[in-house]
Motif scaffolding. Structure first.
Motif, PDB file in Angstrom:
ATOM      1  N   ILE A 202       0.870  -1.184   0.000  1.00  0.00           N
ATOM      2  CA  ILE A 202       0.000   0.000   0.000  1.00  0.00           C
ATOM      3  C   ILE A 202       0.908   1.236   0.000  1.00  0.00           C
ATOM      4  O   ILE A 202       1.711   1.411   0.918  1.00  0.00           O
ATOM      5  N   VAL A 205       2.001   4.907   3.053  1.00  0.00           N
ATOM      6  CA  VAL A 205       1.557   4.642   4.429  1.00  0.00           C
ATOM      7  C   VAL A 205       2.738   4.122   5.227  1.00  0.00           C
ATOM      8  O   VAL A 205       3.633   3.456   4.690  1.00  0.00           O
ATOM      9  N   ALA A 223      -6.869   3.571   3.854  1.00  0.00           N
ATOM     10  CA  ALA A 223      -5.745   2.643   3.667  1.00  0.00           C
ATOM     11  C   ALA A 223      -5.884   1.423   4.565  1.00  0.00           C
ATOM     12  O   ALA A 223      -5.648   0.283   4.131  1.00  0.00           O
TER      13      ALA A 223
END
Length: 240
Positions: A202, A205, A223
């Motif tokens: 992801i 993050v 997220a």
């Protein structure tokens, strides 16, 4: 390993969570949520160093349970989670009492207890510290599927030994297990076609983003939700 990644986004403790309760499972106090009578499928969640009481971690357990699972969050630290505000027990000292590669031995009685209670299939997901325990379970034959959220203390050799379907969600800004290492995990798993695997990083993050985020930050919430959905879809595929 440096504690910087753990200090950078500590868990928020004043968040209400809770559709479950605490009971002893396999010798460990555990937060349990969902019903094993309604859902014969069980998932064990293994925490990061901050332990099983972190509200957003328990909220993750509640969310997974709402999809049709009995979720167990054991206290692998026996009431002694890592406390970054305790100068007498820095992370390096705390880890001597809670070595990541020892978690599997505590997990086995929990799995056995779940099977005795009627679980027809068991999966496990590990957050950070818990990633090593879950990776080891993936090489043990004790469970049907595993998943890792931004794992730590996991090596390429550990991943090479996995024989259970495995999903890995990494963090694009992770400095503890950086994307480069996650990509190595992916390459190792790609060379094991008999083991179903899925790897996703992801972007943008930090480490811990699935359970240590600001609930008032829409991007952070999104997220965390994306990671949760990936892992939930994985268990739906391999446990149901």
């Amino acid at each position: 390993m440096s504690a910087v990644g753990y200090y950078s986004n500590p868990p928020i403790l004043n968040v209400t969570s809770g559709g479950g309760h605490v009971q002893n499972i396999g010798g460990l106090n555990s937060y349990v949520t969902g019903s094993l009578h309604l859902f014969s499928l069980a998932i064990i969640l293994v925490s990061d160093v901050h332990g099983y009481e972190v509200p957003l971690f328990r909220k993750l357990a509640d969310n997974i349970a709402s999809a049709g699972y009995y979720v167990v969050v054991p206290d692998f630290f026996n009431g002694d989670p890592y406390n970054p505000q305790n100068p007498n027990r820095p992370l390096s000292v705390w880890l001597k009492d809670h070595e990541p590669d020892k978690g599997i031995e505590a997990a086995k009685p929990v799995i056995e207890a779940l099977k005795q209670k009627g679980a027809s299939a068991v999966g496990a997901a590990g957050i950070c510290w818990g990633g090593r325990t879950v990776t080891d379970l993936g090489n043990s034959g004790h469970i049907q599927a595993v998943a890792l959220f931004h794992p730590t203390y996991v090596s390429v050799d550990n991943i090479r030994g996995v024989e259970t379907p495995i999903a890995i969600v990494g963090a694009g800004l992770d400095t503890l297990t950086p994307p480069e290492l996650i990509k190595q995990f992916e390459q190792v798993l790609a060379a094991k076609p008999k083991v179903d695997s899925y790897v996703k990083i992801i972007p943008n993050v930090p480490h811990g983003f699935t359970v240590r985020y600001d609930p008032k930050d829409p991007k952070a919430v999104k997220a965390a939700e994306k990671a949760r959905k990936i892992v939930l879809d994985w268990f739906d595929k391999h446990l149901k």
